[in-house]
Design a protein around this motif. Structure first.
Motif, PDB file in Angstrom:
ATOM      1  N   THR A 154       8.352  16.307  11.531  1.00 33.54           N
ATOM      2  CA  THR A 154       8.097  15.439  10.383  1.00 33.54           C
ATOM      3  C   THR A 154       9.017  14.220  10.408  1.00 33.54           C
ATOM      4  O   THR A 154       8.588  13.108  10.141  1.00 33.54           O
ATOM      5  N   ALA A 155      10.268  14.419  10.748  1.00 35.75           N
ATOM      6  CA  ALA A 155      11.234  13.318  10.757  1.00 35.75           C
ATOM      7  C   ALA A 155      10.964  12.323  11.875  1.00 35.75           C
ATOM      8  O   ALA A 155      11.301  11.153  11.759  1.00 35.75           O
ATOM      9  N   CYS A 156      10.340  12.761  12.961  1.00 38.65           N
ATOM     10  CA  CYS A 156      10.099  11.886  14.106  1.00 38.65           C
ATOM     11  C   CYS A 156       8.828  11.058  13.985  1.00 38.65           C
ATOM     12  O   CYS A 156       8.590  10.181  14.796  1.00 38.65           O
ATOM     13  N   GLN A 157       8.005  11.345  12.997  1.00 40.10           N
ATOM     14  CA  GLN A 157       6.783  10.571  12.842  1.00 40.10           C
ATOM     15  C   GLN A 157       7.123   9.198  12.268  1.00 40.10           C
ATOM     16  O   GLN A 157       7.967   9.076  11.386  1.00 40.10           O
ATOM     17  N   PRO A 158       6.468   8.150  12.783  1.00 43.64           N
ATOM     18  CA  PRO A 158       6.782   6.801  12.289  1.00 43.64           C
ATOM     19  C   PRO A 158       6.395   6.654  10.817  1.00 43.64           C
ATOM     20  O   PRO A 158       5.390   7.200  10.372  1.00 43.64           O
ATOM     21  N   LYS A 159       7.208   5.910  10.088  1.00 44.93           N
ATOM     22  CA  LYS A 159       6.945   5.662   8.678  1.00 44.93           C
ATOM     23  C   LYS A 159       5.842   4.614   8.545  1.00 44.93           C
ATOM     24  O   LYS A 159       5.847   3.606   9.232  1.00 44.93           O
ATOM     25  N   ASN A 160       4.903   4.864   7.673  1.00 45.60           N
ATOM     26  CA  ASN A 160       3.825   3.914   7.427  1.00 45.60           C
ATOM     27  C   ASN A 160       4.293   2.952   6.338  1.00 45.60           C
ATOM     28  O   ASN A 160       4.224   3.263   5.154  1.00 45.60           O
ATOM     29  N   GLU A 161       4.781   1.785   6.758  1.00 43.56           N
ATOM     30  CA  GLU A 161       5.286   0.787   5.803  1.00 43.56           C
ATOM     31  C   GLU A 161       4.188   0.222   4.914  1.00 43.56           C
ATOM     32  O   GLU A 161       4.465  -0.306   3.848  1.00 43.56           O
ATOM     33  N   LEU A 162       2.936   0.302   5.357  1.00 40.55           N
ATOM     34  CA  LEU A 162       1.829  -0.217   4.559  1.00 40.55           C
ATOM     35  C   LEU A 162       1.526   0.656   3.352  1.00 40.55           C
ATOM     36  O   LEU A 162       1.071   0.173   2.325  1.00 40.55           O
ATOM     37  N   LYS A 163       1.761   1.941   3.513  1.00 42.17           N
ATOM     38  CA  LYS A 163       1.389   2.922   2.496  1.00 42.17           C
ATOM     39  C   LYS A 163       2.069   2.608   1.160  1.00 42.17           C
ATOM     40  O   LYS A 163       3.275   2.387   1.107  1.00 42.17           O
ATOM     41  N   GLY A 164       1.267   2.540   0.095  1.00 47.01           N
ATOM     42  CA  GLY A 164       1.810   2.273  -1.224  1.00 47.01           C
ATOM     43  C   GLY A 164       0.905   1.357  -2.022  1.00 47.01           C
ATOM     44  O   GLY A 164      -0.244   1.107  -1.662  1.00 47.01           O
ATOM     45  N   SER A 165       1.447   0.858  -3.101  1.00 44.39           N
ATOM     46  CA  SER A 165       0.728  -0.057  -3.994  1.00 44.39           C
ATOM     47  C   SER A 165       1.390  -1.425  -3.910  1.00 44.39           C
ATOM     48  O   SER A 165       2.614  -1.536  -3.976  1.00 44.39           O
ATOM     49  N   TRP A 166       0.557  -2.469  -3.794  1.00 46.72           N
ATOM     50  CA  TRP A 166       1.031  -3.827  -3.591  1.00 46.72           C
ATOM     51  C   TRP A 166       0.344  -4.762  -4.579  1.00 46.72           C
ATOM     52  O   TRP A 166      -0.852  -4.687  -4.773  1.00 46.72           O
ATOM     53  N   GLU A 167       1.119  -5.667  -5.174  1.00 46.16           N
ATOM     54  CA  GLU A 167       0.545  -6.668  -6.082  1.00 46.16           C
ATOM     55  C   GLU A 167       0.548  -8.038  -5.413  1.00 46.16           C
ATOM     56  O   GLU A 167       1.577  -8.483  -4.882  1.00 46.16           O
ATOM     57  N   LEU A 168      -0.598  -8.704  -5.461  1.00 52.49           N
ATOM     58  CA  LEU A 168      -0.723 -10.040  -4.889  1.00 52.49           C
ATOM     59  C   LEU A 168       0.073 -11.033  -5.741  1.00 52.49           C
ATOM     60  O   LEU A 168      -0.116 -11.111  -6.952  1.00 52.49           O
ATOM     61  N   VAL A 169       0.962 -11.792  -5.077  1.00 45.99           N
ATOM     62  CA  VAL A 169       1.770 -12.772  -5.809  1.00 45.99           C
ATOM     63  C   VAL A 169       1.537 -14.206  -5.331  1.00 45.99           C
ATOM     64  O   VAL A 169       1.909 -15.149  -6.023  1.00 45.99           O
ATOM     65  N   ALA A 170       0.913 -14.371  -4.151  1.00 42.30           N
ATOM     66  CA  ALA A 170       0.608 -15.712  -3.651  1.00 42.30           C
ATOM     67  C   ALA A 170      -0.521 -15.599  -2.641  1.00 42.30           C
ATOM     68  O   ALA A 170      -0.606 -14.631  -1.892  1.00 42.30           O
ATOM     69  N   ALA A 171      -1.401 -16.597  -2.653  1.00 41.01           N
ATOM     70  CA  ALA A 171      -2.520 -16.604  -1.712  1.00 41.01           C
ATOM     71  C   ALA A 171      -2.865 -18.036  -1.347  1.00 41.01           C
ATOM     72  O   ALA A 171      -2.931 -18.913  -2.213  1.00 41.01           O
ATOM     73  N   GLN A 172      -3.062 -18.251  -0.059  1.00 33.62           N
ATOM     74  CA  GLN A 172      -3.466 -19.561   0.443  1.00 33.62           C
ATOM     75  C   GLN A 172      -4.695 -19.402   1.329  1.00 33.62           C
ATOM     76  O   GLN A 172      -4.881 -18.369   1.968  1.00 33.62           O
ATOM     77  N   LYS A 173      -5.486 -20.457   1.355  1.00 36.60           N
ATOM     78  CA  LYS A 173      -6.643 -20.512   2.237  1.00 36.60           C
ATOM     79  C   LYS A 173      -6.510 -21.762   3.095  1.00 36.60           C
ATOM     80  O   LYS A 173      -6.201 -22.840   2.585  1.00 36.60           O
ATOM     81  N   ILE A 174      -6.746 -21.595   4.390  1.00 45.45           N
ATOM     82  CA  ILE A 174      -6.703 -22.722   5.319  1.00 45.45           C
ATOM     83  C   ILE A 174      -8.103 -22.870   5.897  1.00 45.45           C
ATOM     84  O   ILE A 174      -8.619 -21.958   6.540  1.00 45.45           O
ATOM     85  N   GLU A 175      -8.704 -24.018   5.618  1.00 41.17           N
ATOM     86  CA  GLU A 175     -10.080 -24.269   6.060  1.00 41.17           C
ATOM     87  C   GLU A 175     -10.192 -25.711   6.507  1.00 41.17           C
ATOM     88  O   GLU A 175      -9.803 -26.623   5.772  1.00 41.17           O
TER      89      GLU A 175
END
Length: 143
Positions: free
Chosen positions: A14-35
């Protein structure tokens, strides 16, 4: 002795398995679009978006903060599906979406972590809809 060895082996695996940094809840605070070489920032005032990731799936919910009472600002979007993640490459495979043309599409992003911030950059392209832009989204971890 066998029990102690099994417990140690389980703890080690269990300790040797890589940590999933993505796992969790995230709130959007900034967004840009390039077109077409032009960068625009999304106005996030009056809206809130959260993205939730477990080991295999993602979902997002985005809604207005006026509880949908003003028809000119009422807004809701949601979706989800599976994802793959290797190194800094994150790909969303959209299975469900309130905007149905996104269903069945996959979008690849580069992700970067800066303390409690996730920065997601990638191209959204759906030729049949004329969508062809790059997005840069910044999220902060909320849990």
């Amino acid at each position: 002795m066998k029990l102690a060895f099994c417990a140690f082996a389980l703890l080690f695996i269990t300790a040797c398995q890589p940590k999933n940094e993505l796992k969790g809840s995230w709130e959007l605070v900034a967004a840009q679009k390039i077109e077409a070489g032009k960068t625009t920032s999304d106005d996030l005032s009056g809206r809130k978006m959260i993205k939730i990731l477990n080991d295999t799936h993602f979902s997002f919910l985005n809604h207005d903060l006026k509880a949908g009472k003003d028809s000119s600002t009422a807004f809701f979007a949601g979706g989800g599906g599976t994802y793959t993640w290797q190194g800094d490459q994150y790909t969303e495979h959209v299975e469900y979406c309130s905007y149905r043309p996104y269903e069945g599409k996959s979008f690849q992003f580069t992700v970067e972590f800066r303390q409690d911030t996730l920065i997601q950059t990638g191209k959204e392209e759906i030729k049949e809809l004329g969508i062809n832009h790059t997005i840069v989204e910044k999220y902060i971890r909320v849990k």
